[in-house]
Enzyme design. Structure first.
Site, short mmCIF file in Angstrom:
data_model
loop_
_atom_site.label_atom_id
_atom_site.label_comp_id
_atom_site.label_asym_id
_atom_site.label_seq_id
_atom_site.Cartn_x
_atom_site.Cartn_y
_atom_site.Cartn_z
CG ASN A 63 -3.42 -2.41 7.19
OD1 ASN A 63 -3.32 -2.05 6.02
ND2 ASN A 63 -4.46 -3.09 7.64
CD GLU A 115 -8.75 -9.37 -3.14
OE1 GLU A 115 -9.54 -9.00 -2.24
OE2 GLU A 115 -7.59 -9.77 -2.89
CG HIS A 117 -5.11 -6.40 -0.16
ND1 HIS A 117 -6.31 -6.42 0.50
CD2 HIS A 117 -5.19 -7.33 -1.14
CE1 HIS A 117 -7.10 -7.34 -0.08
NE2 HIS A 117 -6.44 -7.90 -1.07
CE1 TYR A 129 -9.36 -3.36 0.90
CE2 TYR A 129 -8.43 -1.34 0.00
CZ TYR A 129 -8.27 -2.54 0.68
OH TYR A 129 -7.03 -2.91 1.15
CE LYS A 164 -3.84 -2.34 2.42
NZ LYS A 164 -4.71 -2.29 3.63
P1 IDP Z 1 -7.52 -6.95 5.84
O1 IDP Z 1 -6.75 -5.95 4.99
O2 IDP Z 1 -6.68 -7.47 7.00
O3 IDP Z 1 -8.15 -8.05 5.03
P2 IDP Z 1 -10.19 -5.76 6.06
O4 IDP Z 1 -11.10 -5.93 7.23
O5 IDP Z 1 -10.53 -6.47 4.80
O6 IDP Z 1 -8.71 -6.13 6.55
O7 IDP Z 1 -10.11 -4.20 5.79
C1 IDP Z 1 -9.54 -3.69 4.60
C2 IDP Z 1 -8.66 -2.52 4.95
O8 IDP Z 1 -9.47 -1.47 5.46
C3 IDP Z 1 -7.63 -2.77 6.07
O9 IDP Z 1 -6.46 -3.42 5.63
C4 IDP Z 1 -7.35 -1.37 6.55
O10 IDP Z 1 -6.48 -0.67 5.66
C5 IDP Z 1 -8.75 -0.75 6.48
N1 IDP Z 1 -9.49 -0.92 7.74
C6 IDP Z 1 -10.04 -2.05 8.24
N2 IDP Z 1 -10.65 -1.84 9.42
C7 IDP Z 1 -10.51 -0.51 9.67
C8 IDP Z 1 -10.94 0.35 10.75
O11 IDP Z 1 -11.58 -0.08 11.71
N3 IDP Z 1 -10.58 1.66 10.65
C9 IDP Z 1 -9.88 2.17 9.58
N4 IDP Z 1 -9.46 1.40 8.57
C10 IDP Z 1 -9.77 0.08 8.60
MG MG Z 2 -9.68 -7.97 3.65
#
Ligand code: IDP
Ligand code: MG
Length: 134
Positions: A114, A128, A117, A51, A11
């Site tokens: 984070n 994807e 992905h 997303y 990212k």
């Molecule tokens: P993942 O990337 O671990 O699969 P997902 O729940 O699919 O997690 O969420 C997609 C992305 O959305 C996350 O990687 C993060 O960048 C963002 N995200 C997820 N939960 C939150 C939140 O509670 N606050 C802000 N951003 C979030």
């Molecule tokens: Mg995810």
């Protein structure tokens, strides 16, 4: 177990931190091969489409802004059990909950920013990869 392919994205924060090499070394050291890769600037509609599953979440607009804030490295990883293996190397979504030694534990600054992905299952991996590589 079988040879799988999964979609990985480094990212914008990962690209800005100049840790593409560090991240990809972790994948390769774990036995995953990078079989396709491209640097991209995601458009708003690219990020919204990718997303779409999160479109009703409170963080969706912030997530789209973050994902379009700079270049990303979109790549296909291949190897034995690649989907789950990649998720294990990445660590939990929230870096505060990510296991020691994972990418997110070591490099992520928040639950949103984070670094990486990774597809979360066989169907999403297929969709994807199709989304970015046709
Ligand atoms: P993942 O990337 O671990 O699969 P997902 O729940 O699919 O997690 O969420 C997609 C992305 O959305 C996350 O990687 C993060 O960048 C963002 N995200 C997820 N939960 C939150 C939140 O509670 N606050 C802000 N951003 C979030
Ligand atoms: Mg995810």
């Amino acid at each position: 177990m079988s040879i799988e392919r999964t979609l990985s994205i480094i990212k914008p924060d990962g690209v800005r931190k100049k840790i593409i090499g560090e991240i990809n070394k972790r994948f390769e050291d774990a036995g995953l091969a990078i079989v396709n890769a491209k640097m991209m600037q995601l458009s708003k509609s690219d990020a919204e489409g990718f997303y779409a599953i999160h479109k009703d979440r409170s963080f969706f607009n912030d997530l789209v802004a973050y994902m379009t804030s700079g270049l990303v490295m979109v790549q296909i990883l291949e190897g034995e059990n690649a989907i789950q293996l990649n998720r294990r190397i990445m660590g939990a979504t929230n870096p505060a909950e990510a296991a020691d030694g994972t990418i997110r534990s070591d490099f992520a600054s928040s639950i949103e920013e984070n670094v990486v992905h990774g597809s979360d299952g066989p169907e999403t991996a297929k969709a994807e990869i199709e989304y970015f590589f046709g």
